[in-house]
Design an enzyme around this catalytic site. Structure first.
Site, short mmCIF file in Angstrom:
data_model
loop_
_atom_site.label_atom_id
_atom_site.label_comp_id
_atom_site.label_asym_id
_atom_site.label_seq_id
_atom_site.Cartn_x
_atom_site.Cartn_y
_atom_site.Cartn_z
N ASP A 10 0.82 -1.21 0.00
CA ASP A 10 0.00 0.00 0.00
C ASP A 10 0.86 1.25 0.00
O ASP A 10 0.62 2.20 -0.77
CB ASP A 10 -0.92 0.01 1.22
CG ASP A 10 -1.84 -1.20 1.28
OD1 ASP A 10 -1.98 -1.88 0.25
OD2 ASP A 10 -2.39 -1.46 2.37
N ASN A 15 -12.74 -2.10 8.87
CA ASN A 15 -11.63 -1.32 9.38
C ASN A 15 -10.55 -2.26 9.88
O ASN A 15 -10.75 -3.02 10.83
CB ASN A 15 -12.11 -0.41 10.52
CG ASN A 15 -11.02 0.53 11.01
OD1 ASN A 15 -9.97 0.08 11.47
ND2 ASN A 15 -11.27 1.82 10.94
#
Length: 583
Positions: free
Chosen positions: A213, A260
């Site tokens: 990421d 999350n």
């Protein structure tokens, strides 16, 4: 691709022409709000984007290569250092968010000694603090332990959906670390150093991040996907998609199921990291020579399946794909308990006492499990690493793809390997070496010669007209088939999909998507679809009618539900002059 993060003079150096109008209004609003909030103009803006992972899901933290791309959606942080601390021995951070009703303004007096972060609390400023902590560690390594950071006034705006699988946390942490370094006088922030800081920093908020990421957020270049490799060290290079007619693009569709990573990590993301690490220890003990230690590496817990892989095949002349094929067979023969393993069973198989396993693998981050599914997780990692190599080969050699039906990942049909010599994909040493050299020399690796249309060029493909159209369609089908196999593996082996993601993929494929799968951590979030531009409207209509209509979204929700994305630039710094934005 290392070198300094770009300092840009205009927004056109960041965004495509199609995005400029909307983004210029957004940036102007950010700077106006900064001026109103702090009574003085911002000095600069740090920017890092979200990402879509095209292929290579959940294998970065096992140190296998992945292929993401950056998006238009991003985090932008306006900063001024025109602030003095009040308490002796501290510096002050004032931080606000344009969405202040959801993310309230905070003010911190932080001691020079350390940055405290309570990862047990879902506090939005923890992500800024984690970037702050990582950046300060780098600055103190450069300038000495007595380095004293400047106080900062900060206003943040983010358009990456939280919990959407597009790496909002990595974008926030990367932009935060970049902002801190620039605020403290760094004018040439090295991309690799920033990426490594951001990877480690995000772990401070309780997420066992692997590195994909942050790499995509920092390194990406407009118009190219990014091959991110972790062995022998972190590296990245652009990879272009070949020209097709009609053009290929990616649609990103939200499920509106929020996952999350920080909150659900103990049973989802962090648990998968632990299961892969335990599988590495178990396989290394069972299959490598007695006494062979699992090497310490850049994995979140210090070891990885790639470390076992390299141990087992040390000195081997087999290609990377052949090695992965063999690892699938070995995993099936060695990890036979489909119901999973208790910690005591892992201890017995690995030769590591239970208490040592707890200390090494279960103490860094909270994890909850009675059984650990080592077999399924290892099989996903090895087959997904194989698919990345296949996908990469097809992008870089569009004229050589085979006529047979798409190959299956190893273990599904191990005798079928897309027809090519695997050594052409990956060489004899490692997948990263071969990725660097797969185009025979560095010219094709630069992406300059990858615009050739599948079937065109040096006589390998058919001629013009309908034959070429059929050839291109089969090429696209084979690329898409690899994405579909990834979704199957994420659903069945890694168990990180959910019914909503499965439904979106089914609808999109029926409407004309070549390949559809979840992207990001999973358990909700977003899907990515490989489509030709002439099918975008059909797929959008099908999703709106068959999926989103049942969810009663408002107009803004529908606007955000589906985006057509092309690869975008990574991190950048914009120096503000006279409080104004240059488009």
């Amino acid at each position: 691709m290392s070198g300094p993060v770009s300092t840009v003079a205009a927004l056109q150096d960041i965004y495509t022409p199609q995005a400029l109008a909307e983004q210029s209004l957004r940036w102007e609003s950010l700077l106006d709000k900064f001026q109103a909030l702090y009574g003085a103009p911002a000095q600069f803006v740090a920017r890092s984007p979200g990402r879509v992972n095209i292929i290579g899901e959940h294998i970065d933290y096992s140190l296998y290569s992945v292929l993401p791309m950056a998006m238009t959606s991003d985090v932008i942080i306006a900063v001024s250092t025109d602030l003095e601390p009040i308490k002796e021995g501290t510096y002050k951070i004032k931080i606000a968010n344009v969405a202040n009703e959801t993310f309230p303004t905070r003010e911190f007096d932080i001691p020079y000694s350390d940055v405290e972060i309570d990862a047990t609390k879902a506090e939005w400023t923890n992500y800024f603090k984690s970037g702050l902590r990582g950046a300060l560690q780098l600055l103190r390594k450069k300038y000495g332990a007595d380095f004293k950071p400047k106080s900062m006034q900060v206003l943040m705006d983010g358009t990456v959906p939280v919990g959407g699988g597009l790496s909002s946390s990595a974008a926030f942490v990367s932009a935060s670390a970049l902002a801190v370094m620039v605020a403290n006088g760094e004018r040439d922030v090295d991309k690799q150093a920033l990426t490594e800081v951001a990877i480690v920093s995000e772990r401070a908020v309780g997420v066992n991040s692997g590195g994909m990421d942050q790499s995509a957020s920092v390194f990406s270049e407009r118009g190219s996907a990014l091959l991110v490799s972790f062995v022998p060290c972190l590296s990245a290079r652009p990879v272009s998609f070949p020209e097709t007619d009609p053009e290929l693009c990616f649609m990103v569709a939200q499920s509106f199921v929020t996952s999350n990573k920080q909150e659900t990590g103990p049973i989802h993301y962090n648990l998968r990291v632990v299961e892969c690490s335990l599988a590495a220890a178990y396989l290394n003990a069972k299959l490598c020579a007695k006494g062979t230690e699992l090497p310490k590496d850049a994995g979140p817990l210090g070891v990885s399946l790639r470390g076992f892989h390299d141990n087992y095949f040390k000195g081997s002349s087999l290609s990377m794909q052949e090695q992965l094929n063999e690892l699938v067979d070995l995993t099936k023969a060695t990890l036979t308990q489909e119901e999973g393993y208790t910690l005591e069973e892992v201890a017995a198989g690995s030769g590591i006492p239970v208490e040592e396993l707890r200390a090494r693998f279960l103490s860094s981050f909270p994890v909850r499990a009675e059984r650990y599914k080592l077999r399924q997780r290892a099989l996903h990692v090895f087959t997904e690493a194989w698919r990345v190599l296949q996908f990469l080969f097809m992008l870089e050699h569009p004229e050589e793809f085979p006529d047979e039906v798409p190959g299956k990942a190893p273990g599904e049909n191990p005798d079928e390997n897309l027809g090519e010599d695997p050594s052409e994909v990956s060489g004899e040493d490692s997948e990263e070496d071969s990725a660097e050299d797969s185009a025979e020399d560095s010219d094709e690796g630069s992406g300059e010669d990858l615009g050739e249309r599948p079937g065109g060029g040096s006589g390998e493909g058919p001629g013009e007209g309908s034959d070429e159209e059929e050839y291109v369609m089969r090429y696209n089908d084979k690329l898409g088939a690899l994405l579909n196999e990834t979704q199957d593996s994420c659903r069945d082996l890694y168990e990180c999909s959910c019914p909503e993601l499965d439904e979106i993929c089914t609808i999109a494929r029926a409407a004309g998507s070549y390949g559809s799968r979840l992207t990001g951590a999973g358990w909700g979030g977003c899907t990515v679809h490989l489509v030709s531009v002439d099918k975008v409207d059909d797929i959008r209509s099908a999703l709106l009618e068959d999926y989103y209509a049942k969810r009663h979204l408002n107009v803004r929700g529908l606007e955000d539900a589906i985006v057509v994305s092309r690869p975008m630039n990574g991190s950048a710094v914009y120096v503000v002059k006279d409080g104004k934005i240059q488009v």
